[in-house]
Write a protein that holds these residues in place. Sequence first.
Motif, PDB file in Angstrom:
ATOM      1  N   ALA A 110      -7.887  21.485  42.932  1.00  0.00           N
ATOM      2  CA  ALA A 110      -8.021  20.241  42.543  1.00  0.00           C
ATOM      3  C   ALA A 110      -7.453  19.616  41.514  1.00  0.00           C
ATOM      4  N   ASN A 111      -6.831  20.437  40.561  1.00  0.00           N
ATOM      5  CA  ASN A 111      -5.868  20.020  39.562  1.00  0.00           C
ATOM      6  C   ASN A 111      -4.638  19.995  40.005  1.00  0.00           C
ATOM      7  N   LYS A 112      -3.989  20.722  40.828  1.00  0.00           N
ATOM      8  CA  LYS A 112      -2.745  20.696  41.453  1.00  0.00           C
ATOM      9  C   LYS A 112      -2.625  19.457  42.523  1.00  0.00           C
ATOM     10  N   TRP A 113      -3.599  19.152  43.146  1.00  0.00           N
ATOM     11  CA  TRP A 113      -3.762  18.209  44.186  1.00  0.00           C
ATOM     12  C   TRP A 113      -4.069  16.742  43.466  1.00  0.00           C
ATOM     13  N   GLY A 114      -4.823  16.569  42.273  1.00  0.00           N
ATOM     14  CA  GLY A 114      -5.098  15.357  42.056  1.00  0.00           C
ATOM     15  C   GLY A 114      -6.312  14.931  42.519  1.00  0.00           C
ATOM     16  N   LYS A 115      -7.286  15.940  42.883  1.00  0.00           N
ATOM     17  CA  LYS A 115      -8.459  15.521  43.620  1.00  0.00           C
ATOM     18  C   LYS A 115      -9.633  15.867  42.674  1.00  0.00           C
ATOM     19  N   PHE A 116     -10.828  15.406  43.053  1.00  0.00           N
ATOM     20  CA  PHE A 116     -12.057  15.782  42.539  1.00  0.00           C
ATOM     21  C   PHE A 116     -12.299  17.438  43.075  1.00  0.00           C
ATOM     22  N   PRO A 117     -12.920  18.354  42.313  1.00  0.00           N
ATOM     23  CA  PRO A 117     -13.347  19.532  42.678  1.00  0.00           C
ATOM     24  C   PRO A 117     -14.479  19.410  44.055  1.00  0.00           C
ATOM     25  N   LYS A 165      -2.989  23.036  56.188  1.00  0.00           N
ATOM     26  CA  LYS A 165      -2.341  22.366  56.930  1.00  0.00           C
ATOM     27  C   LYS A 165      -1.906  22.883  58.486  1.00  0.00           C
ATOM     28  N   VAL A 166      -1.993  24.120  58.582  1.00  0.00           N
ATOM     29  CA  VAL A 166      -1.972  24.687  59.751  1.00  0.00           C
ATOM     30  C   VAL A 166      -3.247  24.345  60.653  1.00  0.00           C
ATOM     31  N   ARG A 167      -4.202  24.266  60.011  1.00  0.00           N
ATOM     32  CA  ARG A 167      -5.657  23.855  60.775  1.00  0.00           C
ATOM     33  C   ARG A 167      -5.744  22.388  60.970  1.00  0.00           C
ATOM     34  N   GLY A 168      -4.750  21.467  60.391  1.00  0.00           N
ATOM     35  CA  GLY A 168      -4.849  20.164  60.601  1.00  0.00           C
ATOM     36  C   GLY A 168      -5.586  19.482  59.668  1.00  0.00           C
ATOM     37  N   TYR A 169      -5.827  19.786  58.420  1.00  0.00           N
ATOM     38  CA  TYR A 169      -6.496  18.966  57.314  1.00  0.00           C
ATOM     39  C   TYR A 169      -5.544  18.537  56.223  1.00  0.00           C
ATOM     40  N   ASN A 170      -5.711  17.375  55.906  1.00  0.00           N
ATOM     41  CA  ASN A 170      -4.731  16.632  55.081  1.00  0.00           C
ATOM     42  C   ASN A 170      -5.091  16.812  53.535  1.00  0.00           C
ATOM     43  N   LEU A 171      -4.246  16.886  52.778  1.00  0.00           N
ATOM     44  CA  LEU A 171      -4.746  17.087  51.380  1.00  0.00           C
ATOM     45  C   LEU A 171      -4.747  15.752  50.706  1.00  0.00           C
TER      46      LEU A 171
END
Length: 94
Positions: A40-47, A88-94
Motif C-alpha cells: 500500500a505504501n509503495k503503490w500509494g493505495k489504501f491497505p 501483473k501475470v494474472r491480469g490485475y492492475n495496480l
Amino acid sequence: MSIISLNCFILIVLGIVMRKRVYMDKDTFSFVVYIIHACANKWGKFPSAVYDVLDRSGCISKYLVPHYDILRTQSTAYIVEDVAVYLKVRGYNL
C-alpha cells in the motif's frame, strides 16, 4: 492510520481469511499484514484496497502464506516487487 483503524483492519482480514480456511499462525499473519501495508505504501493505495486485490488474485492464500518460510528471509522491496509481478501475470492492475 490510527491504532483503532489498524486493529479493525486486522480483524477484518483475520475474519475473511478464516472464512476461506486459510489458517496461519501469528507470525505468518503478522507478515501478511506487514506486506499488505508495504505494498500500500509503495503503490500509494489504501491497505484495504491492496488487501482486496491480493485476496481476489489468490496472492495471500496461494503465495504469501504457503511460501512464508522463504519469503520472510527476503527484503521488503523484493517481496513487494514479487507481489506486483504476481498480480501483473494474472491480469490485475495496480
